[in-house]
Enzyme design. Structure first.
Site, mmCIF file in Angstrom:
data_model
loop_
_atom_site.group_PDB
_atom_site.id
_atom_site.type_symbol
_atom_site.label_atom_id
_atom_site.label_comp_id
_atom_site.label_asym_id
_atom_site.label_seq_id
_atom_site.Cartn_x
_atom_site.Cartn_y
_atom_site.Cartn_z
ATOM 1 C CG ASP A 11 -0.197 0.046 2.558
ATOM 2 O OD1 ASP A 11 0.980 -0.378 2.627
ATOM 3 O OD2 ASP A 11 -0.782 0.535 3.547
ATOM 4 C CG ASP A 16 4.083 0.044 1.661
ATOM 5 O OD1 ASP A 16 3.553 -1.052 1.828
ATOM 6 O OD2 ASP A 16 3.877 1.018 2.416
ATOM 7 C CG ASN A 40 0.717 3.513 4.229
ATOM 8 O OD1 ASN A 40 0.516 3.509 5.445
ATOM 9 N ND2 ASN A 40 1.699 2.817 3.668
ATOM 10 C CB THR A 125 4.583 -4.248 2.952
ATOM 11 O OG1 THR A 125 4.189 -3.774 1.656
ATOM 12 C CG2 THR A 125 5.728 -5.219 2.820
ATOM 13 C CG PHE A 166 -1.722 1.533 9.471
ATOM 14 C CD1 PHE A 166 -2.677 2.522 9.638
ATOM 15 C CD2 PHE A 166 -1.533 1.015 8.193
ATOM 16 C CE1 PHE A 166 -3.436 2.990 8.571
ATOM 17 C CE2 PHE A 166 -2.281 1.471 7.119
ATOM 18 C CZ PHE A 166 -3.238 2.458 7.310
ATOM 19 C CG ASN A 167 0.306 -2.817 7.479
ATOM 20 O OD1 ASN A 167 -0.125 -1.786 6.971
ATOM 21 N ND2 ASN A 167 1.569 -3.211 7.341
ATOM 22 C CG HIS A 240 7.279 0.184 9.912
ATOM 23 N ND1 HIS A 240 7.420 -0.057 11.258
ATOM 24 C CD2 HIS A 240 6.810 1.458 9.813
ATOM 25 C CE1 HIS A 240 7.043 1.014 11.938
ATOM 26 N NE2 HIS A 240 6.671 1.943 11.086
ATOM 27 C CG ASP A 241 6.005 -1.724 4.727
ATOM 28 O OD1 ASP A 241 5.578 -2.286 5.761
ATOM 29 O OD2 ASP A 241 5.364 -0.863 4.107
HETATM 30 C C1 BDR Z 1 2.914 -0.128 8.602
HETATM 31 O O1 BDR Z 1 1.896 0.845 8.416
HETATM 32 C C2 BDR Z 1 2.151 1.606 7.273
HETATM 33 O O2 BDR Z 1 1.923 2.954 7.529
HETATM 34 C C3 BDR Z 1 3.557 1.312 6.841
HETATM 35 O O3 BDR Z 1 3.672 1.362 5.433
HETATM 36 C C4 BDR Z 1 3.808 -0.067 7.373
HETATM 37 O O4 BDR Z 1 3.404 -1.050 6.461
HETATM 38 C C5 BDR Z 1 3.614 0.130 9.905
HETATM 39 O O5 BDR Z 1 2.709 0.053 10.957
HETATM 40 CA CA CA Z 2 2.893 -0.502 4.170
#
Ligand code: BDR
Ligand code: CA
Length: 311
Positions: A11, A16, A40, A125, A166-167, A240-241
């Protein structure tokens, strides 16, 4: 070297975008296709972002449009506080010539897995809606999935609520489908991704390689670091990703522990929490390899090499 075949479901999203960049040129990975989901930002925006990244980096990888909304939740949440109005604020891209593929992302995942010899890893991701929909629509794909490597969740503190990342929060039901699907899952959660902060020293290091990938990295991370600082107070944003891809390039970058993980899809307060049974209270068969530590230096070496691959 046999390349690891992957479908990257994402996303974009700053981190990402770096994951795409890293996967596309790695000698260890064969990036078959990119499927996009809302997360996102809205789906229209995340699709454009994926196409922009591919066009800018000259990547001949098909991009598919996936799901626009979560499986059950009414409301699509977006992370514009972190990723901006476009979902990928910072870099300036040329007008877009690349087009999205006609096939739906979920059908692409199904078709590609069914035709495969069981040697494809699905990397997610973003919210897991596309993969979960594919599993529900066609459970025959399950034995064909070699491994699921996902960025999502945490066994410590969340980043959207005290409980949730978040994801997973964005589509907890999809995460539930994935975590109960019975295939090998490697979970890359905030517990490790918060250790790879894109600090000023990292920015300086990556800027030394002067090519289009380093320019993209710096343009993206300059915006991302600023918003991460405003929201969380970090001196650099957590990357993160790309940890998912770094793990596929060199599994020794992560230390994982087998755990039984359940997604909280019932409670109001903790919806989207990945309840990872670290101490094995429930005595249940583990369904996930949960990342508990990361070799930070090795990770940045992989990122630097990934940038240099565009020389
Ligand atoms: C995740 O949330 C998104 O904002 C980032 O791309 C990542 O995948 C981190 O919590
Ligand atoms: Ca992401």
């Amino acid at each position: 070297m046999i390349k690891r075949k992957i479908i990257l479901d994402c996303d974009p999203g700053h981190d990402d975008a770096i994951a795409i960049m890293l996967a596309a040129k790695s000698q260890a990975i064969d990036l078959l296709g990119i499927t996009v989901v809302a997360g996102n930002q809205t789906l229209d925006k995340t699709v454009v972002n994926a196409l922009n990244v591919c066009q800018y980096l000259n990547l001949d990888i098909p991009v598919y449009r996936g799901c626009e909304n979560p499986m059950i939740r009414d409301k699509q949440i977006v992370a514009d506080d972190i990723h901006g109005d476009s979902g990928l604020d910072g870099p300036k891209f040329e007008p877009l010539n690349r087009e999205v593929e006609k096939q739906h992302g979920v059908l692409y995942i199904i078709d590609t897995l069914l035709k495969s010899e069981g040697d494809i890893t699905v990397v997610t991701t973003g919210p897991m809606t596309n993969l979960a929909m594919a599993i529900r629509l066609c459970p025959e794909i399950l034995p064909k999935i070699q491994e699921i490597v996902l960025m999502g969740g945490c066994y410590q503190l969340g980043n959207m609520t005290p409980a949730a990342e978040f994801n997973v929060l964005a589509d907890g039901d999809a995460a539930h489908v994935v975590f109960t699907c019975g295939r090998k899952i490697t979970m890359v959660g905030l517990d490790v991704t918060r250790k790879v902060l894109c600090l000023p020293s990292v920015m300086e290091r990556m800027a030394k390689t002067q090519n289009k990938a380093s320019k993209l990295f710096i343009d993206l991370m300059t915006f991302f670091n600023k918003s991460q600082n405003e929201v969380f107070g970090w001196a650099g944003g957590p990357l993160h990703d790309p940890v998912t891809i770094a793990y596929l390039i060199d599994p020794s970058v992560l230390t994982t522990k087998e755990m039984f993980t359940q997604i909280d899809i019932r409670s109001e307060q903790s919806y989207g929490r990945t309840n990872c049974d670290y101490f094995n209270y429930f005595k249940k068969k583990p369904n996930s390899n949960v990342s508990i530590d990361i070799d930070v230096e090795k990770f940045w070496d992989i990122i630097e090499e990934g940038i240099k691959a565009y020389n």
